[in-house]
Write a protein that holds these residues in place. Structure first.
Motif, short mmCIF file in Angstrom:
data_model
loop_
_atom_site.label_atom_id
_atom_site.label_comp_id
_atom_site.label_asym_id
_atom_site.label_seq_id
_atom_site.Cartn_x
_atom_site.Cartn_y
_atom_site.Cartn_z
N LEU A 115 -41.86 41.93 -16.32
CA LEU A 115 -41.34 41.50 -15.01
C LEU A 115 -39.92 42.00 -14.80
N ALA A 162 -46.43 44.50 -13.27
CA ALA A 162 -46.77 43.14 -12.84
C ALA A 162 -48.15 42.75 -13.36
N THR A 163 -49.08 43.67 -13.30
CA THR A 163 -50.42 43.36 -13.82
C THR A 163 -50.35 43.12 -15.32
N ALA A 187 -47.85 41.92 -16.92
CA ALA A 187 -47.27 40.59 -17.11
C ALA A 187 -48.31 39.50 -16.89
N ALA A 188 -49.13 39.69 -15.85
CA ALA A 188 -50.18 38.69 -15.56
C ALA A 188 -51.16 38.60 -16.73
N ILE A 240 -49.67 36.83 -19.67
CA ILE A 240 -49.65 35.36 -19.51
C ILE A 240 -51.05 34.80 -19.77
N VAL A 241 -52.07 35.49 -19.23
CA VAL A 241 -53.44 35.03 -19.48
C VAL A 241 -53.72 35.06 -20.99
#
Lengths: 513, 456
Positions: B99, B208-209, B211-212, B215-216
């Protein structure tokens, strides 16, 4: 004579799919509604993913502005009318009859008819997207926002707007018919005393009555809009016409929010005590607050219009009525928190979702209280602050309450179990995703960035990117839910009669007996 | 062969599968973001020297963090819990790092900090080293010198002695898993960069993807509670034979003494391989600049036209496919070809690749083939002297490489990107030619090791 509603009977009659078109078992209706909600929820969710993807960069890198406008329009329409609404009716059909001691609906044929109206309604609402994808001449995704404010909605040459209005009319008629069925079932087929009626049923009853008052207003407003578009009338054009639409629309739409919020409140009030090992504290006050919300929510619509030139005295009146709604809502929050106090909490998948829902209810509620205050409202209306506020309530509170309901009543609806590990993963991903997405948007909103604009100043890019990251996390969580659902329906173990081990608990509910 | 009972349980446990998939995807997206970072820096107005500086900083941070973290492995927490907690933290730090990269150009304005875009990129690089050093995918391909030494190789030794397999099954799985993650990420990155109007938009989307997904992955790891065994035994400690890293004194004198204690042929082999590593480390960060800016290799298939930045994603995909092929072919080649020959030819080919990339025709197919060969280096990776293969089957047999020398090799690679950046700023042709020269020098050193004693 009533029969037990255990998971063993969940799929009775399900083996004959053709009989299902007219068969009216309440569980079958529940499954229909929930299946429709699932499909449309995924579609509306996909819209949200696309619009969040478009906002990763400040400029128009991925799609033109019109496409972005279409994404947020169809996302709002789909999620409100075609996802949450069928979902709450689905849970109502699943749980209310056994909770009031009956297996029969008051107007079963009306209920079936009302459901099947939703299918063409859904197609009509999404006709712009379908036409755009299939290349049907003239049809384009609607890009006027879910509020359909004139003059944009009246003057748009896109025929998909007409289809949308017809679809919304069908939704209004179908919802009213469903509400009649549920209200009549609760009032006439109830085999228990009013004093024994549970809080979830009270919320469904109140939401049903609210829908019966609100949706005809929507139907009337849409009729005026359709007339303006097709007959050349000018009810909503020129002069104060657009304001007339706003008054009619918000008189319907703010109560709609409570129609969508009350049953989830009932789910929280129903599920929370069962996994806290206690009875619901203040059950009677919870019922009274449900009724209060049902009445007061019809007196708050003008807080959506504080910047439209409404006079100061009117604004003050609506400020206080809007603040007044917070009182019964807070009373509900107190009942939940006190129930948890000293309880023996079991962190099952439904309970994790319920606890998170309560947390998001606090955030969404507090941010909403600020919006009731005129000077703050004037500052933040039309900004991402509003987006964050209502998504904390709708995605955070309503969404996670529905997740809790889905897990809690799944054995009742299908006779099967869900994989608890996947359920917990789904819950946690949704919780983290909602917190990240709408937390980021709250900060963007506090900076007063206008919503519904495809581009934005580059300074907000990091927060917008963070919000998009959260949206992707939410989406992944829903994939986990789908996987769990498919796995359960394919190879899931049969659910026992008491799937949540509530038999010896203080709050064993009627639906499992 | 009877499957391990835990593996069987994991295969039927969907949460573990999701955990595995998300972590491998995170690995792929992190690597793709890193591969695109130089082009992003270029779009922000920074030159190749800054690119090299940042990559060197990352490598240096990783080496330092690796040494420090392996010194802290003691403690009272149970190994499984500790391992999972560290993995979750590493994933979350990776998410924050990505991020920071995505938002680097405007974070200062938003937060009122004085870091500048470059400063935030540095922050991202430093945070991402947590993923490389302590993340659950640190053993997945492409393994580089950042991840630190492998755990005790006693088991590997036994395995290698027993069937002379070049890659033990777990290591091959690590290559294939890592490459599959990169394949998936490369497909996504190509789409993202192609759909965006600029590399800044495409890079932000990839980061960003990533980072997503990180997190998942963190949430999935937290839900599972135990690392999937494919990433390594959760009770794995960074055990080392002999001296532990906390005892390692990385001063030059100690390294010199350790090197002098090595037999000559082993020393030459290690130095030769280290030179090839330096050469490759000095060129890989600049491949994206070479493909996108210097050579501008686009691709048109039918009505589909891809800009060079998008095509670079396909090249990385080819590299990952080559890695899988190398891992698959490794046992066969090792059993049929002389290992010394395999290692020498492999390192020579690897050294020639930088020049080949500069000199190859400006055709996407030709460059993709070269990237595929770059990935194919997995076929010789376990044979490389700096990896520390201590089995008797190794091309240059001997005891396990001392930790001081391992550390020295890792440190030696650190400035390579910076030097590569300086040379690239002079002229890309110079940078890639020097890299090939250094690599060939390494091969020559290796040749000395192989020819030692042959005349006697």
């Amino acid at each position: 004579m009533t029969r037990a509603s255990t998971p063993r009977r969940a799929l009775e009659g399900a083996g004959d799919p053709l009989a299902g078109l007219s068969s009216v078992g309440h569980r079958r209706l529940a499954r229909w509604h929930l299946a429709l909600a699932l499909v449309m929820g995924l579609w509306g969710g996909l819209d949200a993913l696309f619009l969040r993807t478009a906002l990763v960069t400040p400029g128009l890198e991925q799609w033109p502005a019109e496409t972005y406008n279409a994404f947020f329009t169809t996302h709002g329409l789909t999620m409100l009318f075609l996802f949450v609404l069928p979902a709450i009716w689905g849970f109502a059909y699943a749980a209310v009859p056994p909770l009031i001691g009956t297996d029969d609906l008051a107007h079963p044929n009306l209920a079936v008819w009302a459901f099947w109206l939703q299918v063409p309604a859904a197609l009509a609402v999404r006709s712009g997207t379908i036409g755009g994808i299939l290349g049907v001449a003239g049809l384009e995704p609607i890009a006027s926002g879910w509020t359909l404010y004139p003059p944009l909605s009246v003057l748009s040459p896109n025929p998909a707007v007409d289809a949308l209005l017809v679809g919304l009319l069908l939704v209004a008629v179908g919802t009213a018919a469903t509400a009649v069925t549920l209200v009549a079932t609760i009032q006439r087929r109830r085999e228990i005393r009013w004093l024994d009626v549970d809080t979830f049923t009270w919320t469904v009853l109140t939401a049903g009555w609210m829908a019966l008052v609100a949706f005809p207003v929507l139907a009337a407003a849409i009729a005026l809009l359709l007339a303006d578009r097709t007959l050349g009338t000018a009810f909503l054009l020129g002069g104060r016409g657009p304001l007339v639409w706003q008054h009619l629309f918000w008189f319907f739409a703010h109560p709609l929010v409570y129609v969508l919020v009350l049953p989830p409140m009932g789910i929280v009030g129903h599920v929370l005590p069962r996994f806290a090992g206690r009875r619901l504290f203040g059950r009677r006050s919870s019922v009274y607050s449900t009724l209060a919300i049902g009445v007061v929510s019809f007196t708050v619509w003008a807080h959506h219009m504080f910047v439209t030139g409404v006079g100061p005295s009117v604004r003050t009146v609506f400020m206080f009525t809007t603040l007044a709604v917070a009182v019964p809502s807070s009373a509900k929050l107190c009942t939940w928190l006190v129930t948890l106090w000293g309880g023996s909490v079991r962190y099952s998948a439904p309970m994790i979702a319920v606890l998170a829902a309560v947390g998001f209810f606090v955030v969404g509620g507090v941010t909403g209280v600020f919006l009731a205050v005129v000077p703050i409202n004037v500052r933040y209306t039309g900004t991402y602050y509003v987006v964050a506020h209502f998504h904390f309530l709708l995605a955070g509170f309503v969404g996670l309450s529905l997740v809790a309901g889905a897990y809690y009543w799944y054995p009742l609806l299908t006779g099967r179990r869900l994989e608890p590990g996947l359920a917990r993963l789904h819950g946690w991903l949704t919780i983290v995703g909602v917190a990240v997405t709408f937390g980021a948007l709250l900060f963007v909103g506090l900076a007063q960035l206008p919503r519904r604009v495809a581009t934005y100043p580059a300074v907000y890019a990091p927060l917008q990117q963070l919000a998009t990251v959260g949206a992707y996390v939410i989406a992944t969580g829903q994939l986990a839910f789908l996987l769990n659902l498919g796995r359960s329906l394919w190879v899931g173990d049969p659910a026992p009669d008491d799937p949540w081990d509530l038999e010896d608990g203080p709050s064993h509910a009627r639906e499992w007996r | 062969m009877t499957p391990h009972p835990r593996d069987a349980v994991e295969r039927s446990d969907p949460v573990r599968l999701i955990c595995l998939a998300t972590i491998v995807s995170t690995h792929g997206l992190v690597r793709l973001a890193e591969r695109y970072l130089p082009e992003f820096l270029s779009a922000l107005g920074y030159g190749p020297i800054v690119v090299g500086l940042l990559v060197s900083l990352g490598l240096g941070t990783a080496v330092a963090a690796s040494e420090l973290s392996s010194a802290d492995l003691g403690g009272d927490a149970t190994p499984a819990l500790e391992s999972t907690t560290v993995a979750v933290l590493a994933a979350l730090l990776a998410a924050v790092g990505l991020l920071a990269w995505a938002g680097a150009p405007t974070l200062d304005t938003l937060l009122g900090t004085p870091l500048t875009a470059l400063g935030w990129l540095v922050v991202g690089i430093v945070l991402l080293q947590a993923w490389h050093v302590r993340g659950p995918t640190r053993r997945l391909w492409p393994t580089d010198t950042r991840a630190g030494p492998l755990p005790s190789s006693a088991a590997d030794d036994a395995h290698a002695r027993s069937d002379r397999t070049v890659l033990v099954p777990d290591k091959r799985t690590h290559v294939v898993l890592g490459a599959l993650g990169i394949v998936a990420a490369a497909v996504f990155a190509t789409t993202a960069v192609a759909s965006a109007d600029s590399i800044r938009g495409g890079f932000a989307l990839v980061a960003a993807t990533g980072a997503a997904v990180a997190i998942v992955g963190a949430v999935a790891l937290g839900t599972v509670g135990v690392l999937p065994s494919l990433f390594g035994d959760p009770s794995e400690r960074e055990e080392r034979t002999g001296v532990t890293s906390i005892d390692v004194d990385p001063s030059l004198g100690v390294v010199r003494r350790a090197v002098s204690r090595l037999p000559d042929r082993r020393r030459w082999a290690v130095i030769g391989d280290a030179l090839v590593r330096v050469a490759i480390a000095g060129t890989v960060p600049f491949l994206v600049l070479l493909v996108v800016d210097y050579r501008a290799i686009g691709l048109s298939i039918g009505g589909l036209s891809l800009a060079p930045a998008a095509v670079f994603g396909l090249f990385v995909l080819a590299e990952a496919a080559g890695a899988i092929a190398g891992a698959v072919a490794s046992p066969t080649l090792a059993s049929r070809v002389d290992r010394r020959l395999l290692l020498a030819v492999g390192l020579a080919g690897l050294s020639l690749l930088p020049m080949a990339l500069v000199a190859a025709p400006a055709s996407a197919a030709a460059v993709a083939a070269l990237f595929g060969l770059l990935g194919f280096r997995t076929v010789i990776e376990p044979l490389r002297p700096t990896v520390g293969a201590s089995a008797r089957a190794a091309p240059v047999p001997g005891p396990r490489l001392p930790d001081e020398i391992r550390t020295a090799v890792r440190v030696a690679v650190v400035p390579a990107p910076l030097l590569g950046g300086i040379l690239y700023a002079i002229n890309p042709l110079v940078a890639f030619t020097v890299a090939t020269t250094v690599g060939l020098l390494g091969v020559r050193e290796l040749g000395r090791a192989f020819s030692f004693g042959r005349d006697a």
